[in-house]
Scaffold this motif. Structure first.
Motif, PDB file in Angstrom:
ATOM      1  N   LYS A  24       1.116  -0.870  -0.012  1.00  0.00           N
ATOM      2  CA  LYS A  24       0.474  -0.154  -0.430  1.00  0.00           C
ATOM      3  C   LYS A  24       0.756   1.051  -0.326  1.00  0.00           C
ATOM      4  CE  LYS A  24      -2.877  -1.910   3.349  1.00  0.00           C
ATOM      5  NZ  LYS A  24      -4.236  -1.649   4.298  1.00  0.00           N
ATOM      6  N   LEU A  25       2.086   1.467   0.550  1.00  0.00           N
ATOM      7  CA  LEU A  25       2.300   2.293   0.167  1.00  0.00           C
ATOM      8  C   LEU A  25       3.419   2.542  -0.639  1.00  0.00           C
ATOM      9  CD1 LEU A  25       4.512   2.073   4.175  1.00  0.00           C
ATOM     10  CD2 LEU A  25       3.353   3.784   3.876  1.00  0.00           C
ATOM     11  N   VAL A  26       3.640   1.257  -1.153  1.00  0.00           N
ATOM     12  CA  VAL A  26       5.212   1.340  -2.669  1.00  0.00           C
ATOM     13  C   VAL A  26       3.858   2.181  -3.602  1.00  0.00           C
ATOM     14  CG1 VAL A  26       6.073   0.358  -4.420  1.00  0.00           C
ATOM     15  CG2 VAL A  26       6.379   0.217  -1.565  1.00  0.00           C
ATOM     16  N   LEU A  27       2.220   2.005  -3.646  1.00  0.00           N
ATOM     17  CA  LEU A  27       1.460   2.018  -4.324  1.00  0.00           C
ATOM     18  C   LEU A  27       1.068   3.564  -3.938  1.00  0.00           C
ATOM     19  CD1 LEU A  27      -0.726  -1.405  -4.506  1.00  0.00           C
ATOM     20  CD2 LEU A  27       0.616  -0.922  -6.385  1.00  0.00           C
ATOM     21  N   MET A  28       0.820   3.820  -3.534  1.00  0.00           N
ATOM     22  CA  MET A  28       0.475   5.074  -3.182  1.00  0.00           C
ATOM     23  C   MET A  28       1.647   6.352  -3.626  1.00  0.00           C
ATOM     24  SD  MET A  28      -0.212   7.486   0.777  1.00  0.00           S
ATOM     25  CE  MET A  28       1.832   7.356   0.426  1.00  0.00           C
ATOM     26  N   LEU A  29       2.966   6.035  -3.415  1.00  0.00           N
ATOM     27  CA  LEU A  29       3.935   7.030  -3.973  1.00  0.00           C
ATOM     28  C   LEU A  29       3.874   6.698  -4.530  1.00  0.00           C
ATOM     29  CD1 LEU A  29       6.880   6.010  -1.097  1.00  0.00           C
ATOM     30  CD2 LEU A  29       5.417   8.139  -1.445  1.00  0.00           C
ATOM     31  N   CYS A  30       3.825   5.504  -5.736  1.00  0.00           N
ATOM     32  CA  CYS A  30       3.619   5.347  -7.059  1.00  0.00           C
ATOM     33  C   CYS A  30       2.695   6.334  -7.703  1.00  0.00           C
ATOM     34  CB  CYS A  30       3.943   4.214  -7.358  1.00  0.00           C
ATOM     35  SG  CYS A  30       4.810   3.012  -6.888  1.00  0.00           S
ATOM     36  N   GLY A  31       2.185   5.873  -7.223  1.00  0.00           N
ATOM     37  CA  GLY A  31      -0.408   6.923  -7.713  1.00  0.00           C
ATOM     38  C   GLY A  31       0.377   8.900  -7.854  1.00  0.00           C
TER      39      GLY A  31
END
Length: 270
Positions: A24-31
């Motif tokens: 979730k952290l990685v996807l939020m940063l990528c998003g």
């Protein structure tokens, strides 16, 4: 103040709740990165639709997300209005030295959309992730920094505690504000300077309460023999599961779609 939702965790068993916190952290940063990469209305619409889809998967009321937007609506409007007057091309509307062009309208729309999407993505993370899980996830992601002798666990703990105490402090602010109003304090009339001065009797007790809470928290951690991350074990061991791989794969497809939209579809006048 009651619209502040940052840092609030909503318990649930949705697919997003059960994803690995590191994912979730990685996807939020990528998003957030791809929100700024999106350069035309097609790519922005794709990332917006994906964000709304994730919000629906959380099973959390959309009203709660709207409340998180209400907390920053003045910032969104202010930045959008400023960008409205920045743009080249033939003016659509002109009044004195101010003129609005098609490029200015596009700039305003993109700035407003980006701020709103960032708030929504942050809301998805905090609504579906407990402070404890968030601390573990941040620590695992920053673990490579340990080779530089950086105290990763302590940094993650401070970030998590700060995020957790945001709604608590705003709740305390409301209580102190209501107490002052019941004593006859006028917080809403007068010019800007007068209203700022009227908030001094609120801010001082708020600071005192904040330091008292921090001291109580430090005492509680010492009583439980907290000494940082050295030698600590975890009740929950983070493991990547098939649903995490699927979530990452779908997100990669969406991000690739954003890039393809930028490459092959026309850009608006900026």
């Amino acid at each position: 103040m009651s619209d502040i939702t940052i840092g609030q965790y909503v318990e649930g068993r949705s697919l997003i709740h059960r994803l690995d916190v590191r994912v979730k952290l990685v996807l939020m940063l990528c998003g957030i990165t791809f929100v700024f990469i999106a350069g035309n209305y097609f790519s922005m619409a794709l990332i917006t639709a994906f964000t709304i889809f994730i919000m629906l998967l959380t099973g959390i009321s959309l009203f709660k997300y709207i409340k998180s937007i209400k907390a920053v609506i003045m910032i969104v409007l202010f930045t959008a209005i400023l960008n409205l007057f920045y743009g080249s091309g033939e003016p659509i509307f002109k009044w004195g030295f101010m003129e609005i062009t098609e490029a200015g309208i596009n700039n305003a729309v993109f700035v407003a959309a980006r701020v709103i999407l960032i708030v929504l993505m942050s809301g998805v993370l905090t609504f579906t992730t407990s402070p404890t899980d968030l601390t573990d996830g941040l620590e695992r992601i920053m673990k490579p920094l340990k080779i530089f002798h950086i105290k990763v666990h302590e940094i993650a703990m401070m970030m998590s505690i700060a995020l957790r105490f945001i709604p608590t402090l705003f709740d305390e602010f409301n209580k102190i504000s209501n107490a002052q109003k019941s004593r006859g304090a006028d917080l809403e009339s007068g010019n800007f300077i007068t209203r700022i001065k009227a908030f001094v009797p609120i801010l001082i007790p708020l600071f005192i309460s904040s330091f008292r809470r921090a001291n109580d928290l430090a005492t509680a951690m010492e009583c439980r023999c907290y000494n940082g991350g050295d030698g600590r074990t975890r009740m929950k061991v983070l493991k990547i599961k098939p649903r995490d791989i699927i979530a990452l794969s779908v997100s990669v497809l969406v991000f690739v779609g954003v890039i393809l939209c930028n490459i092959f579809l026309p850009y608006p006048e900026r």
